[in-house]
Design a protein around this motif. Structure first.
Motif, PDB file in Angstrom:
ATOM      1  N   ALA A 131       0.863  -1.231   0.026  1.00  0.00           N
ATOM      2  CA  ALA A 131       0.024  -0.116  -0.011  1.00  0.00           C
ATOM      3  C   ALA A 131       0.883   1.294  -0.103  1.00  0.00           C
ATOM      4  CB  ALA A 131      -1.117   0.172   1.235  1.00  0.00           C
ATOM      5  N   ARG A 132       1.942   1.325   0.839  1.00  0.00           N
ATOM      6  CA  ARG A 132       2.901   2.444   0.862  1.00  0.00           C
ATOM      7  C   ARG A 132       3.707   2.510  -0.449  1.00  0.00           C
ATOM      8  NH1 ARG A 132       6.231   3.215   6.492  1.00  0.00           N
ATOM      9  NH2 ARG A 132       6.868   1.147   5.847  1.00  0.00           N
ATOM     10  N   THR A 133       3.943   1.277  -1.304  1.00  0.00           N
ATOM     11  CA  THR A 133       4.487   1.256  -2.539  1.00  0.00           C
ATOM     12  C   THR A 133       3.636   2.036  -3.230  1.00  0.00           C
ATOM     13  OG1 THR A 133       5.956  -0.424  -1.858  1.00  0.00           O
ATOM     14  CG2 THR A 133       5.501  -0.004  -4.331  1.00  0.00           C
ATOM     15  N   ASP A 134       2.296   1.784  -3.469  1.00  0.00           N
ATOM     16  CA  ASP A 134       1.347   2.128  -4.141  1.00  0.00           C
ATOM     17  C   ASP A 134       1.430   3.744  -4.257  1.00  0.00           C
ATOM     18  OD1 ASP A 134      -0.644   2.372  -6.298  1.00  0.00           O
ATOM     19  OD2 ASP A 134      -2.070   1.965  -5.009  1.00  0.00           O
ATOM     20  N   VAL A 135       1.409   4.300  -2.965  1.00  0.00           N
ATOM     21  CA  VAL A 135       1.484   5.838  -2.925  1.00  0.00           C
ATOM     22  C   VAL A 135       2.756   6.419  -3.425  1.00  0.00           C
ATOM     23  CG1 VAL A 135       1.211   7.524  -1.191  1.00  0.00           C
ATOM     24  CG2 VAL A 135      -0.446   5.454  -0.880  1.00  0.00           C
ATOM     25  N   ASP A 136       3.905   5.741  -2.764  1.00  0.00           N
ATOM     26  CA  ASP A 136       5.027   6.478  -3.289  1.00  0.00           C
ATOM     27  C   ASP A 136       5.348   6.351  -4.741  1.00  0.00           C
ATOM     28  OD1 ASP A 136       5.635   6.675  -0.659  1.00  0.00           O
ATOM     29  OD2 ASP A 136       6.971   4.765  -0.461  1.00  0.00           O
ATOM     30  N   ARG A 137       4.717   5.375  -5.644  1.00  0.00           N
ATOM     31  CA  ARG A 137       5.006   5.228  -6.822  1.00  0.00           C
ATOM     32  C   ARG A 137       4.167   6.338  -7.659  1.00  0.00           C
ATOM     33  NH1 ARG A 137       3.981  -0.574  -9.719  1.00  0.00           N
ATOM     34  NH2 ARG A 137       4.303   0.952 -11.591  1.00  0.00           N
ATOM     35  N   ALA A 138       3.167   6.769  -6.997  1.00  0.00           N
ATOM     36  CA  ALA A 138       2.455   7.577  -7.459  1.00  0.00           C
ATOM     37  C   ALA A 138       3.223   9.099  -7.478  1.00  0.00           C
ATOM     38  CB  ALA A 138       0.879   7.904  -6.956  1.00  0.00           C
ATOM     39  N   ILE A 139       3.598   9.394  -6.253  1.00  0.00           N
ATOM     40  CA  ILE A 139       4.261  10.629  -5.902  1.00  0.00           C
ATOM     41  C   ILE A 139       5.421  10.772  -6.810  1.00  0.00           C
ATOM     42  CG2 ILE A 139       5.427  11.997  -3.894  1.00  0.00           C
ATOM     43  CD1 ILE A 139       3.131  10.671  -2.146  1.00  0.00           C
ATOM     44  N   ASP A 140       6.188   9.650  -6.805  1.00  0.00           N
ATOM     45  CA  ASP A 140       7.654   9.759  -7.389  1.00  0.00           C
ATOM     46  C   ASP A 140       7.654   9.817  -8.775  1.00  0.00           C
ATOM     47  OD1 ASP A 140       8.740   9.670  -4.695  1.00  0.00           O
ATOM     48  OD2 ASP A 140       9.198   7.559  -4.971  1.00  0.00           O
ATOM     49  N   GLY A 141       6.559   8.995  -9.403  1.00  0.00           N
ATOM     50  CA  GLY A 141       6.227   9.156 -10.872  1.00  0.00           C
ATOM     51  C   GLY A 141       6.061  10.464 -11.232  1.00  0.00           C
ATOM     52  N   VAL A 142       5.276  10.918 -10.651  1.00  0.00           N
ATOM     53  CA  VAL A 142       4.818  12.595 -11.067  1.00  0.00           C
ATOM     54  C   VAL A 142       5.568  13.465 -11.057  1.00  0.00           C
ATOM     55  CG1 VAL A 142       2.792  14.348 -10.828  1.00  0.00           C
ATOM     56  CG2 VAL A 142       2.193  11.687 -10.664  1.00  0.00           C
ATOM     57  N   ARG A 143       6.517  13.285  -9.906  1.00  0.00           N
ATOM     58  CA  ARG A 143       7.875  14.228  -9.588  1.00  0.00           C
ATOM     59  C   ARG A 143       8.676  14.118 -10.977  1.00  0.00           C
ATOM     60  NH1 ARG A 143       7.640  16.637  -4.594  1.00  0.00           N
ATOM     61  NH2 ARG A 143       6.990  15.383  -2.958  1.00  0.00           N
ATOM     62  N   TRP A 144       8.675  13.072 -11.429  1.00  0.00           N
ATOM     63  CA  TRP A 144       9.570  12.909 -12.564  1.00  0.00           C
ATOM     64  C   TRP A 144       8.988  13.532 -13.879  1.00  0.00           C
ATOM     65  CZ3 TRP A 144       8.725  10.724 -17.383  1.00  0.00           C
ATOM     66  CH2 TRP A 144       9.895  10.448 -18.360  1.00  0.00           C
ATOM     67  N   TYR A 145       7.844  13.506 -13.848  1.00  0.00           N
ATOM     68  CA  TYR A 145       6.921  14.158 -15.044  1.00  0.00           C
ATOM     69  C   TYR A 145       7.289  15.587 -14.915  1.00  0.00           C
ATOM     70  CZ  TYR A 145       4.771  10.314 -17.309  1.00  0.00           C
ATOM     71  OH  TYR A 145       4.655   9.070 -18.156  1.00  0.00           O
ATOM     72  N   VAL A 146       7.094  16.253 -13.655  1.00  0.00           N
ATOM     73  CA  VAL A 146       7.343  17.618 -13.203  1.00  0.00           C
ATOM     74  C   VAL A 146       8.688  17.985 -13.844  1.00  0.00           C
ATOM     75  CG1 VAL A 146       7.807  19.391 -11.517  1.00  0.00           C
ATOM     76  CG2 VAL A 146       5.870  17.596 -11.322  1.00  0.00           C
ATOM     77  N   GLU A 147       9.700  17.049 -13.567  1.00  0.00           N
ATOM     78  CA  GLU A 147      11.154  17.635 -14.282  1.00  0.00           C
ATOM     79  C   GLU A 147      11.227  17.361 -15.575  1.00  0.00           C
ATOM     80  OE1 GLU A 147      13.426  18.499 -12.238  1.00  0.00           O
ATOM     81  OE2 GLU A 147      12.419  18.773 -10.554  1.00  0.00           O
ATOM     82  N   GLU A 148      10.515  16.505 -16.309  1.00  0.00           N
ATOM     83  CA  GLU A 148      10.573  16.137 -17.561  1.00  0.00           C
ATOM     84  C   GLU A 148       9.633  17.128 -18.790  1.00  0.00           C
ATOM     85  OE1 GLU A 148      13.409  14.421 -18.960  1.00  0.00           O
ATOM     86  OE2 GLU A 148      14.162  14.310 -16.523  1.00  0.00           O
ATOM     87  N   ILE A 149       8.693  17.333 -17.920  1.00  0.00           N
ATOM     88  CA  ILE A 149       7.491  17.933 -18.805  1.00  0.00           C
ATOM     89  C   ILE A 149       7.586  18.845 -19.910  1.00  0.00           C
ATOM     90  CG2 ILE A 149       6.707  19.647 -17.409  1.00  0.00           C
ATOM     91  CD1 ILE A 149       4.291  17.008 -19.092  1.00  0.00           C
ATOM     92  N   ASP A 150       8.818  19.578 -19.767  1.00  0.00           N
ATOM     93  CA  ASP A 150       9.010  20.795 -20.662  1.00  0.00           C
ATOM     94  C   ASP A 150       9.191  20.251 -22.235  1.00  0.00           C
ATOM     95  OD1 ASP A 150       9.364  23.653 -18.695  1.00  0.00           O
ATOM     96  OD2 ASP A 150       9.734  21.851 -17.944  1.00  0.00           O
ATOM     97  N   ALA A 151      10.110  19.509 -22.257  1.00  0.00           N
ATOM     98  CA  ALA A 151      10.449  18.933 -23.453  1.00  0.00           C
ATOM     99  C   ALA A 151       9.428  18.068 -24.125  1.00  0.00           C
ATOM    100  CB  ALA A 151      11.817  17.814 -23.433  1.00  0.00           C
ATOM    101  N   MET A 152       8.785  17.401 -23.289  1.00  0.00           N
ATOM    102  CA  MET A 152       7.327  16.706 -23.507  1.00  0.00           C
ATOM    103  C   MET A 152       6.325  17.403 -24.203  1.00  0.00           C
ATOM    104  SD  MET A 152       7.085  13.731 -20.730  1.00  0.00           S
ATOM    105  CE  MET A 152       8.277  12.755 -20.082  1.00  0.00           C
ATOM    106  N   LEU A 153       6.217  18.593 -23.911  1.00  0.00           N
ATOM    107  CA  LEU A 153       5.277  19.352 -24.165  1.00  0.00           C
ATOM    108  C   LEU A 153       5.676  20.617 -25.356  1.00  0.00           C
ATOM    109  CD1 LEU A 153       3.197  20.552 -20.856  1.00  0.00           C
ATOM    110  CD2 LEU A 153       2.471  19.168 -22.739  1.00  0.00           C
ATOM    111  N   ALA A 154       7.036  20.372 -25.863  1.00  0.00           N
ATOM    112  CA  ALA A 154       7.433  21.480 -26.961  1.00  0.00           C
ATOM    113  C   ALA A 154       6.513  21.159 -28.186  1.00  0.00           C
ATOM    114  CB  ALA A 154       8.848  20.982 -27.354  1.00  0.00           C
TER     115      ALA A 154
END
Length: 522
Positions: A131-154
């Motif tokens: 259950a904690r892994t499910d929460v962590d994967r959501a949070i950590d996964g979206v943090r990665w998108y926050v860092e990478e989203i600029d190039a993806m949205l070009a």
């Protein structure tokens, strides 16, 4: 069904982990979303005391928990219209501001990580660690998108309308909430239907924390069949994300045929692990044990093993000790108050009805000629004396399920394995492709060149060689083949592109579409 008080007489619920404790904490953290006696629906930035609360019980012990507030179709249409208004405002918010607000929501979820996880334990029966892994994967996964989203949205812009999300109950955070936050990060509003079987309280808390940061998320509850007209076919919707079974997915796909809407529909398939010209049994045994996590209630679980006849005895020597050592039981049961929560492989399946369904499928397979290789017993589990165990399913293994039974061709979605013995490569491939498409598959084979040749004939999106494949996170693409998937693939660029529009009006997304087949490197 009631567990014997003689098997584990000392076990009891760990103090502070009761459903009432978790719900009280929710009312303190987000009183706008949690009333004393019911959850609320969210749209247009307002939490609404509307809908008829569903009478729900936890799979842990059959006791009552707070169920989703089921709204009617007209309210769902109102929610869609309000979400479109949110969408029109949000799509003009600068990306830097969107990133800041999403990050703030993630920080809030991280600060309430254990509460979100405890809700998952009670609502869907996940062991504490998972259950904690499910929460962590959501949070950590979206943090990665926050860092990478600029190039993806070009060169890309948000969709003309919001994204509608309908997902199964097994991963409320790492699949459903994760998807919504990425959709929002890309400039869209997002609306989701809570899974009826579980996860409503967890999603309500997560959406409350997101809405406090100004994110345009909406959350409604209701019957899928009654709300589908609004959540699937409403003209305001820009895209649909669906995770669920083939029957419901087929109905959703049929409803989308003449709409032209963006869509990505993940459906189940019978993921198979083939064993051919193989000798690394210790390696396989480690993978087999991990495969029982959460009772195989995962879209990427492996419930089918296809074994070369000459290796069958060696396979059983590796497999049977694993299945007989699997630990299951009440995820919150401890012997002493200060004990850590138990390290079990799985708790209950999602409902007592699902447990009965699985028992019926096992009985059918055996009655029609399948051979029961292993059947665990409820007494093998760790339970609180006297608790209801109706939703618990001990591991079961059936050899040679007959073609006329459901376990031969369909995913059981529970701790029920089937084994098929084959003599040729052609039989191996036919048995591994029994469900007309799957999300993942694996081959245990010492000859990597041979394994790669065989894997090209396996009808699964991802094929592992001497290792399992998973849904993946971040940049790794995910999709399906055949009837296991319809529409755009997701993951990294693919997910962001699926919920945005490029400058080229003829752009074709990678995916599993009727008119063409484009598969990225899996």
């Amino acid at each position: 069904m009631v567990a014997s008080s003689l098997s584990t007489p000392r076990l009891h619920l760990k103090p502070g982990t009761a459903w009432s404790d978790a719900y009280t904490r929710c009312t303190q953290v987000a009183p706008e979303a949690f009333a004393d006696d019911r959850l609320r629906n969210l749209w247009g930035g307002q939490w609404r005391r509307t809908g008829e609360p569903l009478r729900s019980v936890t799979p842990l012990d059959g006791s009552p928990i707070t169920g989703p507030p089921m709204i009617e179709p007209e309210e769902a249409r109102e929610a869609i219209r309000a979400t479109l208004d949110d969408h029109k405002r949000w799509r003009d918010v600068p990306l830097a501001d969107r990133k800041m607000r999403v990050s703030a929501a993630l920080d809030a979820m991280d600060s309430h990580r254990d509460l979100l996880a405890l809700l998952l334990v009670w609502e869907i029966g996940k062991p504490w660690r998972l259950a904690r892994t499910d929460v962590d994967r959501a949070i950590d996964g979206v943090r990665w998108y926050v860092e990478e989203i600029d190039a993806m949205l070009a060169g890309r812009t948000p969709l003309p309308g919001p994204v509608s999300n309908i997902a199964s109950w097994n991963y409320p955070m790492s699949v459903l909430m994760h998807a919504m936050l990425v959709q929002v990060l890309a400039g869209n509003a997002a609306i989701a239907k809570t899974p009826t079987d579980g996860g409503a309280a967890c999603l309500t808390l997560a959406c409350a924390l997101a809405r406090r940061e100004g994110l345009p998320v909406a959350l409604v509850s209701g019957s899928g069949s009654r709300l589908s007209g609004a959540l699937v076919r409403a003209p305001e919707i820009g895209a649909l994300a669906f995770v669920g079974g083939r029957s419901t997915g087929g109905q959703v796909a049929a409803a989308l045929v003449d709409t032209g809407k963006r869509h990505f529909l993940e459906q189940e398939g019978l993921n198979a692990w083939g064993i051919w010209e193989f000798s690394q049994w210790d390696l396989l045994a480690a993978h087999l044990r991990k495969g029982f996590e959460y009772g195989k209630q995962r879209c990427t679980a492996y419930p089918r093993y296809v074994v070369q006849r000459q290796l069958f005895d060696q396979f059983l020597a590796a497999y049977l000790p694993v299945v007989s050592s699997v630990r299951f039981g009440h995820p919150l049961a401890v012997a002493h108050d200060d004990d850590p929560l138990p390290e079990i492989d799985f708790g209950p399946v999602i409902t007592a009805e699902k447990s009965a369904e699985l028992a019926g499928k096992v009985d059918e397979a055996i009655a029609k000629g399948g051979v029961p290789l292993y059947r665990g017993a409820i007494a093998d589990g760790a339970f609180i004396p006297g608790q209801d165990t109706a939703a618990y399913v001990p591991p079961v293994t059936i050899l040679a399920p007959p073609p006329s039974c459901a376990l031969h061709h369909a995913e059981p979605f529970g701790p029920v394995d089937t084994i098929v013995v084959v003599d040729s490569e052609a039989e191996l491939l036919a048995a591994m492709n029994a469900s007309n498409g799957a999300l993942v598959a694996s081959l245990a084979c010492d000859d990597e060149a041979l394994a790669r040749r065989l894997s090209s004939e396996i009808h699964a999106f991802k094929v592992g060689i001497n290792k399992p494949r998973s849904r993946g996170d971040r940049a790794e693409p995910f999709g399906g083949r055949g009837a296991s998937w319809k529409g755009a693939f997701v993951g990294g660029d693919h997910l962001v592109h699926a919920v945005t529009v490029g400058a080229d009006p003829t752009e074709r997304l990678y995916g599993n579409f009727p008119s063409y087949s484009l598969y990225p490197d899996a």
